[in-house]
Design a protein around this motif. Structure first.
Motif, short mmCIF file in Angstrom:
data_model
loop_
_atom_site.label_atom_id
_atom_site.label_comp_id
_atom_site.label_asym_id
_atom_site.label_seq_id
_atom_site.Cartn_x
_atom_site.Cartn_y
_atom_site.Cartn_z
N GLY A 398 9.71 54.96 75.40
CA GLY A 398 11.08 54.41 75.09
C GLY A 398 11.25 52.78 75.50
N ILE A 399 11.08 52.71 76.68
CA ILE A 399 11.29 51.28 77.31
C ILE A 399 10.20 50.23 76.61
N TYR A 400 9.00 50.84 76.22
CA TYR A 400 8.17 49.87 75.48
C TYR A 400 8.65 49.59 73.98
N SER A 401 9.02 50.43 73.38
CA SER A 401 9.55 50.57 72.21
C SER A 401 10.84 49.72 71.85
N SER A 402 11.48 50.14 72.88
CA SER A 402 13.00 49.01 72.68
C SER A 402 12.57 47.75 73.00
N LEU A 403 11.80 47.39 73.94
CA LEU A 403 11.65 46.05 74.17
C LEU A 403 10.93 45.25 73.10
N ALA A 404 9.88 45.94 72.71
CA ALA A 404 8.98 45.44 71.62
C ALA A 404 9.77 45.39 69.92
N SER A 405 10.58 46.12 70.06
CA SER A 405 11.46 46.03 68.65
C SER A 405 12.42 45.23 68.61
N ALA A 406 12.77 44.65 69.75
CA ALA A 406 13.82 43.36 69.81
C ALA A 406 13.58 42.41 68.60
N PRO A 407 12.31 42.25 68.14
CA PRO A 407 12.46 40.94 67.05
C PRO A 407 12.89 41.55 65.58
N LEU A 408 12.96 42.92 65.54
CA LEU A 408 13.34 43.64 64.29
C LEU A 408 14.99 43.26 64.07
N PHE A 409 15.68 43.00 65.07
CA PHE A 409 17.10 42.42 65.04
C PHE A 409 17.16 41.43 63.94
N LEU A 410 15.83 40.54 63.84
CA LEU A 410 15.91 39.44 62.99
C LEU A 410 16.03 39.92 61.64
N THR A 411 15.36 41.12 61.05
CA THR A 411 15.07 41.48 59.80
C THR A 411 16.30 41.29 59.18
N LYS A 412 17.57 42.06 59.63
CA LYS A 412 18.79 42.18 58.63
C LYS A 412 19.35 40.63 58.43
N LEU A 413 19.45 40.17 59.58
CA LEU A 413 20.12 38.72 59.54
C LEU A 413 19.25 37.71 58.69
N LEU A 414 17.96 37.59 58.57
CA LEU A 414 17.19 37.06 57.75
C LEU A 414 17.29 37.40 56.53
N THR A 415 17.25 38.46 56.04
CA THR A 415 17.35 39.17 54.72
C THR A 415 18.88 38.88 54.20
N GLY A 416 20.04 39.13 54.91
CA GLY A 416 21.34 38.89 54.50
C GLY A 416 21.46 37.43 54.14
N GLY A 417 21.19 36.48 55.15
CA GLY A 417 21.43 35.28 54.79
C GLY A 417 20.56 34.69 53.80
N MET A 418 19.12 35.04 53.53
CA MET A 418 18.38 34.54 52.56
C MET A 418 18.94 35.13 51.10
N SER A 419 19.22 36.53 51.17
CA SER A 419 19.53 37.02 49.96
C SER A 419 21.19 36.19 49.42
N GLY A 420 21.80 36.19 50.08
CA GLY A 420 22.87 35.25 49.64
C GLY A 420 22.65 33.93 49.19
N ALA A 421 22.00 33.10 49.84
CA ALA A 421 21.69 31.68 49.51
C ALA A 421 21.03 31.89 48.25
N LEU A 422 19.74 32.68 48.37
CA LEU A 422 19.05 32.64 46.91
C LEU A 422 19.71 33.01 45.48
N LEU A 423 20.51 34.21 45.73
CA LEU A 423 21.43 34.58 44.53
C LEU A 423 22.56 33.46 44.25
N SER A 424 23.04 32.88 45.11
CA SER A 424 23.96 31.97 44.89
C SER A 424 23.19 30.51 44.14
N VAL A 425 22.05 30.44 44.29
CA VAL A 425 21.47 29.30 43.62
C VAL A 425 20.37 29.70 42.58
#
Length: 549
Positions: A398-425
């Motif tokens: 549990g503690i290994y997976s929770s700490l190691a998975s912290a970078p995956l928080f980036l996925t939603k933010l990266l995709t959401g912001g990137m998607s909006g910018a690409l669609l608008s342009v």
């Protein structure tokens, strides 16, 4: 021969397990249908621009994950039944509110409060329920069936979205001055009906019980430390009715040991954690492609092919292939080490958007994109969880997976912001004379390709080899069980998520705080403590990766 006997060890499972599968089906349908239409809803109904809609999409995914982590203690105190009931009620109110309100402030408030809270009290709790309603003989099959049901729900969501859009194509006038019901609002209300049905099922049949390793069903009493342990409690055996002669005493709390902070400090000095964290970080690029199935593909198809474009049916290609292919790939690739499979599968998934770059806005190119992406997911995603389990010492998953998975928080933010910018342009709602959609998908593919390229460059550090033990008992063999999550994850929600566990999305936590997509239990060894003990594991498997959201 009875129907249940066809499932072998699951024949002895309590009725609650089969209710959980039905609840999972309803929850997956509600989650994936709303996730698939969320960015369209934010733009068409709330009049948000592409960039703002994308950022709110990403914000909702992060909120689901944060609620999931923070809600772990609440789940332990409430128990399965109360958590599922509260989650179903919150989800019904949130989705019904989103479907009916015309206030942007109300809709965004629901998106950041009730809906992610419902995710945190839904998908993770269902995973915990499967663990409690099975034992060592049935748990592997129980989780495998749970994962399959999730994908069936995602498959149904794709068809359900298209059916609702067709049924409400002309809109529907609501009584009492509620205004006109659009197709997108109809999808949200359909999800609300599914979660309302879940609440009824929870009240009708779900109990706080657990099965011990002898197949006996005992009362489970939620408590300060997570409830009674089947091995330690003196609860009476339940004979199939909702009665017991008595309830066993609550365990007096966990044995004294290192604090969570001390454990984290120890783990942070372990090179195995950093191998796992680096791999999770490098997978963010390829996981983002799966989130573009929610955030970008629906708007792209509606704008290019018209308002009746069947993006739900196209989306359903992914779970359909995953359901069929994952078992076959798993069986055929058993002799191959995890890292080569992760590298090859992620490379295949990463190049999938280039079909649209090469051939443009044509349905065969979209189908080729989904098929290539799904085959790559079936190859790499389950093995990434096996890789994580290999590196995580027994009792520290549990503690290994929770700490190691912290970078995956980036996925939603990266995709959401990137998607909006690409669609608008490159694929705006009111475009210049020529849309540049080929360039848009090329950029998405270019970001995704960074994952396998970076993994190949760091291969000597990441490739632990087929025989690496990762701190596990040499005398024991382990069952590797993949289940959802999600986020989306993902789930998305993923959610992971709170949320459904899918590629790229869903919030991914251990069993106490979220889902346990991968469970390792020594065959023939002592069974883990049921109830009081925690079974935690790495991030969730492929879809249908909410994930969490």
């Amino acid at each position: 021969m009875s129907f249940l006997s066809n499932f072998g060890p699951l024949a002895e499972a309590p009725r609650d397990l089969w209710l959980v599968y039905l609840l999972k089906l309803l929850a997956s349908f509600a989650y994936f249908s709303s996730s698939l239409t969320l960015t369209l809803y934010l733009t068409a109904e709330l009049k948000l621009g592409d960039v703002a809609a994308g950022l709110h999409y990403g914000g909702y995914g992060v909120a689901s994950t944060v609620y999931g982590v923070a809600g772990g203690a609440a789940i332990d105190r409430l128990g399965v039944r109360a958590s599922l009931l509260l989650g179903a009620v919150l989800a019904t109110v949130a989705r019904a509110g989103l479907g009916l309100t015309h206030s942007r402030a109300v809709a965004l408030t629901l998106l950041y409060t009730l809906l992610p809270a419902a995710d945190a009290l839904g998908v993770p709790v269902l995973t915990i329920a499967v663990r409690r309603y099975t034992n060592g003989r049935s748990r592997t099959l129980g989780f495998a069936l749970f994962y399959t049901v999730m994908n069936i729900g995602a498959l149904a969501a794709g068809g359900g979205v298209d059916a609702a859009r067709a049924a409400f194509a002309g809109g529907l006038d609501m009584p009492a001055g509620w205004g006109r019901l659009s197709a997108l609002r109809g999808v949200l209300l359909l999800g609300a009906a599914a979660t309302a049905s879940s609440a009824v099922l929870v009240v009708a049949g779900v109990r706080d019980v657990e099965m011990d390793e002898g197949g006996l069903l005992r009362v489970y009493v939620p408590g300060r430390w997570g409830g009674t342990s089947a091995a330690a409690a003196a609860a009476a055996v339940i004979d199939g009715a909702d009665q017991a002669d008595g309830v066993g005493g609550v365990a007096g709390g966990p044995a004294a040991g290192p604090s969570t902070l001390e454990r984290c400090r120890t783990v942070l000095r372990d090179v195995r954690l950093w191998r796992l964290a680096v791999l999770m970080l490098l997978l963010v690029g390829v996981r983002s492609v799966f989130r573009h199935l929610d955030a970008t593909l629906p708007k792209y198809m509606v704008r290019v092919f018209g308002p009746t474009a069947p993006f739900g049916a196209v989306y359903a290609i992914n779970p359909a292939i995953i359901i069929l292919l994952v078992p076959l790939v798993g069986a055929a690739s058993r002799p191959i080490a995890s890292f080569p499979m992760i590298l090859f599968g992620s490379a295949l998934a990463a190049v999938s958007p280039f079909w649209l770059t090469a051939f443009g806005d044509h349905y065969p190119a979209i189908v080729a994109f989904l098929v290539t992406l799904s085959v790559g997911e079936a190859i790499y995603s389950p093995r990434s969880y096996e890789y994580a389990m290999t590196l995580s010492p027994v009792g520290e998953e549990g503690i290994y997976s929770s700490l190691a998975s912290a970078p995956l928080f980036l996925t939603k933010l990266l995709t959401g912001g990137m998607s909006g910018a690409l669609l608008s342009v490159y694929c705006a709602e009111k475009p210049p004379p020529v849309r540049q959609t080929r360039l848009m998908w090329g950029i998405i593919g270019g970001v995704a390709v960074t994952s396998p390229v970076a993994m190949a460059a760091l291969r000597r550090f990441l490739d632990i080899g087929a025989a690496a033990e990762g701190g596990r008992d040499d005398a024991a063999t382990y069952e590797m069980v993949t289940v959802d999550g999600a986020a989306g994850g993902g789930d998305g929600g993923g959610g992971g998520g709170g949320g459904e566990g899918r590629e790229g999305g869903e919030p991914e936590q251990g069993a106490a705080a979220g889902a346990a997509p991968l469970v390792g239990a020594p065959k023939g060894g002592a069974a883990p403590a049921v109830g009081g003990g925690s079974i935690a594991s790495p991030p969730m498997p492929p879809l249908a990766e909410a994930s969490a959201t």
